[in-house]
Design a protein around this motif. Sequence first.
Motif, PDB file in Angstrom:
ATOM      1  N   LEU A 155      58.287  -6.742  34.890  1.00  0.00           N
ATOM      2  CA  LEU A 155      59.448  -5.931  34.531  1.00  0.00           C
ATOM      3  C   LEU A 155      59.169  -4.443  34.565  1.00  0.00           C
ATOM      4  O   LEU A 155      60.107  -3.631  34.538  1.00  0.00           O
ATOM      5  CB  LEU A 155      59.949  -6.328  33.138  1.00  0.00           C
ATOM      6  CG  LEU A 155      60.413  -7.776  32.979  1.00  0.00           C
ATOM      7  CD1 LEU A 155      60.735  -8.069  31.519  1.00  0.00           C
ATOM      8  CD2 LEU A 155      61.612  -8.072  33.857  1.00  0.00           C
ATOM      9  N   VAL A 156      57.903  -4.059  34.631  1.00  0.00           N
ATOM     10  CA  VAL A 156      57.562  -2.634  34.798  1.00  0.00           C
ATOM     11  C   VAL A 156      57.935  -2.159  36.201  1.00  0.00           C
ATOM     12  O   VAL A 156      58.184  -0.980  36.427  1.00  0.00           O
ATOM     13  CB  VAL A 156      56.057  -2.418  34.519  1.00  0.00           C
ATOM     14  CG1 VAL A 156      55.625  -1.002  34.883  1.00  0.00           C
ATOM     15  CG2 VAL A 156      55.756  -2.681  33.041  1.00  0.00           C
ATOM     16  N   GLN A 168      53.578  -6.480  25.415  1.00  0.00           N
ATOM     17  CA  GLN A 168      52.209  -6.611  24.913  1.00  0.00           C
ATOM     18  C   GLN A 168      52.355  -6.523  23.409  1.00  0.00           C
ATOM     19  O   GLN A 168      52.640  -5.458  22.875  1.00  0.00           O
ATOM     20  CB  GLN A 168      51.328  -5.472  25.458  1.00  0.00           C
ATOM     21  CG  GLN A 168      49.828  -5.639  25.184  1.00  0.00           C
ATOM     22  CD  GLN A 168      49.456  -5.611  23.698  1.00  0.00           C
ATOM     23  OE1 GLN A 168      49.277  -6.663  23.073  1.00  0.00           O
ATOM     24  NE2 GLN A 168      49.362  -4.436  23.111  1.00  0.00           N
ATOM     25  N   PRO A 169      52.162  -7.646  22.652  1.00  0.00           N
ATOM     26  CA  PRO A 169      52.598  -7.711  21.265  1.00  0.00           C
ATOM     27  C   PRO A 169      51.533  -7.447  20.210  1.00  0.00           C
ATOM     28  O   PRO A 169      51.798  -7.624  19.018  1.00  0.00           O
ATOM     29  CB  PRO A 169      53.072  -9.160  21.152  1.00  0.00           C
ATOM     30  CG  PRO A 169      52.089  -9.901  22.020  1.00  0.00           C
ATOM     31  CD  PRO A 169      51.760  -8.970  23.158  1.00  0.00           C
ATOM     32  N   GLN A 225      52.047   1.143  25.641  1.00  0.00           N
ATOM     33  CA  GLN A 225      53.266   1.937  25.561  1.00  0.00           C
ATOM     34  C   GLN A 225      54.002   1.960  26.897  1.00  0.00           C
ATOM     35  O   GLN A 225      55.223   1.822  26.957  1.00  0.00           O
ATOM     36  CB  GLN A 225      52.948   3.350  25.076  1.00  0.00           C
ATOM     37  CG  GLN A 225      52.414   3.382  23.656  1.00  0.00           C
ATOM     38  CD  GLN A 225      53.039   4.444  22.799  1.00  0.00           C
ATOM     39  OE1 GLN A 225      53.551   5.439  23.283  1.00  0.00           O
ATOM     40  NE2 GLN A 225      53.009   4.246  21.488  1.00  0.00           N
ATOM     41  N   HIS A 226      53.274   2.114  27.993  1.00  0.00           N
ATOM     42  CA  HIS A 226      53.923   2.125  29.300  1.00  0.00           C
ATOM     43  C   HIS A 226      54.552   0.768  29.608  1.00  0.00           C
ATOM     44  O   HIS A 226      55.712   0.686  30.020  1.00  0.00           O
ATOM     45  CB  HIS A 226      52.912   2.487  30.394  1.00  0.00           C
ATOM     46  CG  HIS A 226      53.486   2.428  31.780  1.00  0.00           C
ATOM     47  ND1 HIS A 226      54.450   3.307  32.222  1.00  0.00           N
ATOM     48  CD2 HIS A 226      53.250   1.571  32.811  1.00  0.00           C
ATOM     49  CE1 HIS A 226      54.779   3.011  33.474  1.00  0.00           C
ATOM     50  NE2 HIS A 226      54.063   1.965  33.849  1.00  0.00           N
ATOM     51  N   ASN A 227      53.803  -0.294  29.389  1.00  0.00           N
ATOM     52  CA  ASN A 227      54.287  -1.635  29.694  1.00  0.00           C
ATOM     53  C   ASN A 227      55.547  -1.968  28.899  1.00  0.00           C
ATOM     54  O   ASN A 227      56.563  -2.399  29.462  1.00  0.00           O
ATOM     55  CB  ASN A 227      53.196  -2.660  29.381  1.00  0.00           C
ATOM     56  CG  ASN A 227      53.633  -4.088  29.639  1.00  0.00           C
ATOM     57  OD1 ASN A 227      53.636  -4.556  30.773  1.00  0.00           O
ATOM     58  ND2 ASN A 227      53.996  -4.805  28.588  1.00  0.00           N
ATOM     59  N   ASN A 228      55.497  -1.763  27.597  1.00  0.00           N
ATOM     60  CA  ASN A 228      56.600  -2.183  26.743  1.00  0.00           C
ATOM     61  C   ASN A 228      57.837  -1.317  26.925  1.00  0.00           C
ATOM     62  O   ASN A 228      58.958  -1.829  27.059  1.00  0.00           O
ATOM     63  CB  ASN A 228      56.154  -2.170  25.279  1.00  0.00           C
ATOM     64  CG  ASN A 228      55.089  -3.208  24.987  1.00  0.00           C
ATOM     65  OD1 ASN A 228      54.628  -3.930  25.867  1.00  0.00           O
ATOM     66  ND2 ASN A 228      54.659  -3.276  23.736  1.00  0.00           N
ATOM     67  N   TYR A 240      51.194  -0.099  19.274  1.00  0.00           N
ATOM     68  CA  TYR A 240      52.134  -1.163  19.645  1.00  0.00           C
ATOM     69  C   TYR A 240      53.429  -1.046  18.848  1.00  0.00           C
ATOM     70  O   TYR A 240      54.531  -1.080  19.408  1.00  0.00           O
ATOM     71  CB  TYR A 240      51.522  -2.554  19.402  1.00  0.00           C
ATOM     72  CG  TYR A 240      52.592  -3.603  19.194  1.00  0.00           C
ATOM     73  CD1 TYR A 240      53.409  -3.996  20.251  1.00  0.00           C
ATOM     74  CD2 TYR A 240      52.825  -4.156  17.930  1.00  0.00           C
ATOM     75  CE1 TYR A 240      54.433  -4.925  20.052  1.00  0.00           C
ATOM     76  CE2 TYR A 240      53.832  -5.075  17.731  1.00  0.00           C
ATOM     77  CZ  TYR A 240      54.632  -5.452  18.794  1.00  0.00           C
ATOM     78  OH  TYR A 240      55.646  -6.354  18.589  1.00  0.00           O
ATOM     79  N   HIS A 241      53.315  -0.934  17.524  1.00  0.00           N
ATOM     80  CA  HIS A 241      54.523  -0.895  16.710  1.00  0.00           C
ATOM     81  C   HIS A 241      55.412   0.292  17.075  1.00  0.00           C
ATOM     82  O   HIS A 241      56.641   0.205  16.991  1.00  0.00           O
ATOM     83  CB  HIS A 241      54.151  -0.852  15.224  1.00  0.00           C
ATOM     84  CG  HIS A 241      53.633  -2.153  14.707  1.00  0.00           C
ATOM     85  ND1 HIS A 241      52.300  -2.378  14.479  1.00  0.00           N
ATOM     86  CD2 HIS A 241      54.267  -3.306  14.396  1.00  0.00           C
ATOM     87  CE1 HIS A 241      52.133  -3.613  14.034  1.00  0.00           C
ATOM     88  NE2 HIS A 241      53.311  -4.201  13.986  1.00  0.00           N
ATOM     89  N   LEU A 242      54.806   1.370  17.490  1.00  0.00           N
ATOM     90  CA  LEU A 242      55.615   2.519  17.908  1.00  0.00           C
ATOM     91  C   LEU A 242      56.409   2.220  19.171  1.00  0.00           C
ATOM     92  O   LEU A 242      57.484   2.788  19.379  1.00  0.00           O
ATOM     93  CB  LEU A 242      54.729   3.750  18.115  1.00  0.00           C
ATOM     94  CG  LEU A 242      54.467   4.583  16.858  1.00  0.00           C
ATOM     95  CD1 LEU A 242      53.521   5.738  17.175  1.00  0.00           C
ATOM     96  CD2 LEU A 242      55.774   5.130  16.283  1.00  0.00           C
ATOM     97  N   THR A 243      55.905   1.329  20.035  1.00  0.00           N
ATOM     98  CA  THR A 243      56.710   0.978  21.216  1.00  0.00           C
ATOM     99  C   THR A 243      58.008   0.323  20.779  1.00  0.00           C
ATOM    100  O   THR A 243      59.056   0.548  21.397  1.00  0.00           O
ATOM    101  CB  THR A 243      55.959   0.019  22.161  1.00  0.00           C
ATOM    102  OG1 THR A 243      55.800  -1.276  21.575  1.00  0.00           O
ATOM    103  CG2 THR A 243      54.603   0.570  22.562  1.00  0.00           C
ATOM    104  N   LYS A 244      57.954  -0.470  19.735  1.00  0.00           N
ATOM    105  CA  LYS A 244      59.159  -1.130  19.262  1.00  0.00           C
ATOM    106  C   LYS A 244      60.069  -0.163  18.505  1.00  0.00           C
ATOM    107  O   LYS A 244      61.295  -0.311  18.509  1.00  0.00           O
ATOM    108  CB  LYS A 244      58.798  -2.331  18.390  1.00  0.00           C
ATOM    109  CG  LYS A 244      58.104  -3.454  19.173  1.00  0.00           C
ATOM    110  CD  LYS A 244      58.980  -3.939  20.323  1.00  0.00           C
ATOM    111  CE  LYS A 244      58.397  -5.129  21.038  1.00  0.00           C
ATOM    112  NZ  LYS A 244      59.292  -5.649  22.102  1.00  0.00           N
TER     113      LYS A 244
END
Length: 407
Positions: free
Chosen positions: A77-78, A101-102, A118-121, A184-188
Amino acid sequence: MTILVTGGDGYIGWPTALRIADRTDERVISVDNYGRRRWVEEIGSQSAVPITTPEERVVAASDQLGITNLSFVRGDLVDRSFVDELLSIHEPETIVHVAAQPSAPYSQINGDRANYTQHNNLQSTRNLLWGLKEHGMTDTHFIETTTTGVYGAPDFPIPEGGATMENEGKRDEVPFPAMAGSWYHLTKSHDAANLRLAHKQFGVPISDVRTAIIYGTETEETRASDALKTRFDFDYYFGTVVHRFCAQAAEGYPLTVYGKGEQRKPFASLEDTVEGLARLALADSADRSDDFAVYNQVTRAISIVEIAETIDSVAAEFDFDTSVEHFENPREEDETHAMEIENDRYMSLIGDQRQTFEEGVRDVLETLARHSDRIESHEDRFVPDVLLSDGTAEANGESDSVPAESD
């Protein structure tokens, strides 16, 4: 009608796609790039449960459950061109976006993994949202699993969505501030803001499902066959505290609670998680609570020490030799934080809780008992301390009672 489930090879994504397909005659397309398999292999671990390929799972779903409306597409999806092709060919009316990436610990290993996460999510989510806009599909219901981790651990009750802000005698509801504690949590947190913006600018109906820490190995559908099982991670990086404690119990190690362990974290079983996502995916637009809605996908908050004591109790049913032991906490944290989190909207969605914590733990321990060789060969990936020759543990801070989220 077509329903798209991203992250369809993942722990949550696969059983979610399976349940949705089992409850509708519409086409369900599962999408994944095999990322979770690569990441877990990269950190030296594996799924405790042997899993077949997505293509083999689709065949098993047909053979075992009579599900013939489920198919799998491999892609990243990237890659914007892949997303454009995916949307133009399948024209989904609903997207359940579970791909990411969880792992918070994985995102914290070094700068490369933080950048990758960050890039992936973020790129995946933006590609999907802008793809809907540019393909004239802004009526598509977009459901994303973000995370309760965006809230952090405030000392006040966590609302189901926004927060009320008061200044100079005036009040208004604003998006909850990003208080995430990992890359990770910042990506969400960023995704949540982008979802809100896509709704405001494009009119896309959004369900922001803030997923808690998930535990369990089975859903109603995966019980039908070993070929339908979802993955189960137990390592430092992709396993949650519940899964790591269960692995310790299965291998006869003490369950290591650091400090008092009275801090509470939000949890939901895999069964309850899948049920909520399936109901949202299959809901008519008139039945959705709002064109933009936030759901705290939580059934209850549980303390770390209660987790350990429950696992210790259930482990006795399997003759596992374990115990609960407390050690000095290597981290600075509130060991008595009594998290309160609202979940009325989510509980209204799923009705009664479908699986208790004890039942979920029993599923996990039963699974690990059948696959003990797969976790025994990777003990260095889930034992949280340096074990001494007398079988006790010495805390070294490599892993602790604060769970790593996995969705």
